[in-house]
Scaffold this active site. Structure first.
Site, PDB file in Angstrom:
ATOM      1  N   TYR A 139       5.837   2.934  -6.996  1.00 41.47           N
ATOM      2  CA  TYR A 139       4.489   2.439  -7.310  1.00 41.47           C
ATOM      3  C   TYR A 139       4.504   1.894  -8.731  1.00 41.47           C
ATOM      4  O   TYR A 139       4.526   2.645  -9.697  1.00 41.47           O
ATOM      5  CB  TYR A 139       3.498   3.585  -7.158  1.00 41.47           C
ATOM      6  CG  TYR A 139       2.024   3.234  -7.232  1.00 41.47           C
ATOM      7  CD1 TYR A 139       1.571   1.948  -7.500  1.00 41.47           C
ATOM      8  CD2 TYR A 139       1.070   4.223  -7.032  1.00 41.47           C
ATOM      9  CE1 TYR A 139       0.227   1.653  -7.558  1.00 41.47           C
ATOM     10  CE2 TYR A 139      -0.287   3.947  -7.089  1.00 41.47           C
ATOM     11  CZ  TYR A 139      -0.703   2.658  -7.359  1.00 41.47           C
ATOM     12  OH  TYR A 139      -2.049   2.381  -7.422  1.00 41.47           O
ATOM     13  N   LYS A 167       5.627  -1.137  -4.589  1.00 39.87           N
ATOM     14  CA  LYS A 167       4.214  -1.530  -4.554  1.00 39.87           C
ATOM     15  C   LYS A 167       3.905  -2.168  -5.900  1.00 39.87           C
ATOM     16  O   LYS A 167       3.810  -1.493  -6.924  1.00 39.87           O
ATOM     17  CB  LYS A 167       3.324  -0.321  -4.301  1.00 39.87           C
ATOM     18  CG  LYS A 167       1.827  -0.634  -4.223  1.00 39.87           C
ATOM     19  CD  LYS A 167       1.033   0.639  -3.923  1.00 39.87           C
ATOM     20  CE  LYS A 167      -0.442   0.368  -3.682  1.00 39.87           C
ATOM     21  NZ  LYS A 167      -1.179   0.072  -4.920  1.00 39.87           N
TER      22      LYS A 167
END
Length: 303
Positions: A139, A167
């Protein structure tokens, strides 16, 4: 079971965490929300991230949210559990519990608050990966964590076959494209809904976003237009997506998106306010968001 980048859903909703009148997590509302998303065409659920107030939940609450989302998805959708935490020990525990709950994959921010060098951050991720048998999506959200992953700083993680993607919650399309060029078999998933179309052009497979559940129909339309090669039409849809986002941001994006997300589980506002230190929505905020809901309904009706 998610085993490769190709198994990850393309248009995934970062689900809000509902609360009851006492401020406790409302699993019934969460179940209703996930069920509605599945029926409307959302292609995956990302839970306990920024939109889900993951860092404001206790470890037990985070585990219960994952368990509920997995049960509610009934195998229809992959479930990605965010397990990022301040300590490696807590991240490992959350990852193991998410695996036991049936999550499809994990995701994780780098460790925050203390300043860690790149080698330490990689060791943190590897310790979590060594403790479970699930794949992981890094992330990347530098505006919140102070750590930005790019083709150099993420290289040691992208070399690991257990890391299936990133992400990319950052506006740096150049960094996204460079990672895609160097590691083409990984999944690069946009995390800022306002740049979905540009991110796809830069190499993103799809998006995981705060507003995907609100306006999945618009995202699906934009994707169809991109697949058909009609970039100008896709850009027009992106402008509508962005009008919704700009109104949410003007109020306060996470509480505002949570308010409107309640429409999928019984009505605007039914999911409750975000936990403090987020401020509660005011009456004026709610009026503005109700007007935005009417605008969004108009956009969807035109589809």
């Amino acid at each position: 079971m998610v085993t490769t980048a190709a198994d990850i859903g393309v248009l995934m909703a970062a689900v809000a965490t509902p609360y009851d009148a006492d401020g406790e997590v409302d699993m019934g509302l969460l179940t209703a929300l996930v069920d509605d998303y599945a029926k409307r065409g959302v292609e995956g659920i990302y839970c306990c991230g920024s939109s889900g107030e993951g860092l404001l939940l206790s470890p037990d609450e985070r585990t219960a949210v994952v368990e509920t989302v997995v049960a509610a998805s009934e195998g229809r959708l992959p479930v990605v559990a965010h397990v990022g935490a301040l300590s490696t020990r807590e991240a490992i525990a959350l990852a193991q519990r998410a695996e036991q709950a049936g999550a499809s994959a994990l995701s994780m921010i780098p460790p925050i608050y203390y300043s860690f060098d790149a080698e330490t951050i990689v060791a943190h991720y590897r310790a979590v990966l060594d403790a479970v048998d699930l794949p992981l999506i890094v992330y990347n959200i530098p505006q919140f964590t102070g750590t930005e992953f790019d083709v150099v700083t993420a290289g040691a993680l992208l070399d690991d076959p257990r890391v299936i993607g990133i992400k990319q919650t950052a506006h740096n399309m150049y960094a996204l494209e460079r990672m895609k060029a160097a590691y083409p078999d990984k999944a690069y998933i946009n995390g800022f809904d306002e740049v979905y179309v540009p991110a796809v052009a830069a190499g993103a497979r799809g998006t995981i976003g705060t507003t995907v559940g609100l306006q999945i129909e618009l995202f699906r339309a934009a994707r169809s237009l991109l697949d058909a090669g009609d970039l100008p039409a896709a850009q027009r849809v992106q402008r509508r997506i962005n009008h919704v986002i700009s109104e949410l941001v003007a109020v306060d994006v996470f509480p505002a998106a949570k308010y409107l997300s309640g429409r999928s589980a019984g009505g605007a506002g039914v999911l409750g306010d975000c936990r403090m230190p987020f401020r509660p929505l005011t009456a004026d905020d709610r009026i503005r968001l109700d007007r935005l809901a009417e605008t969004l309904d108009g956009y969807l009706a035109e589809l």
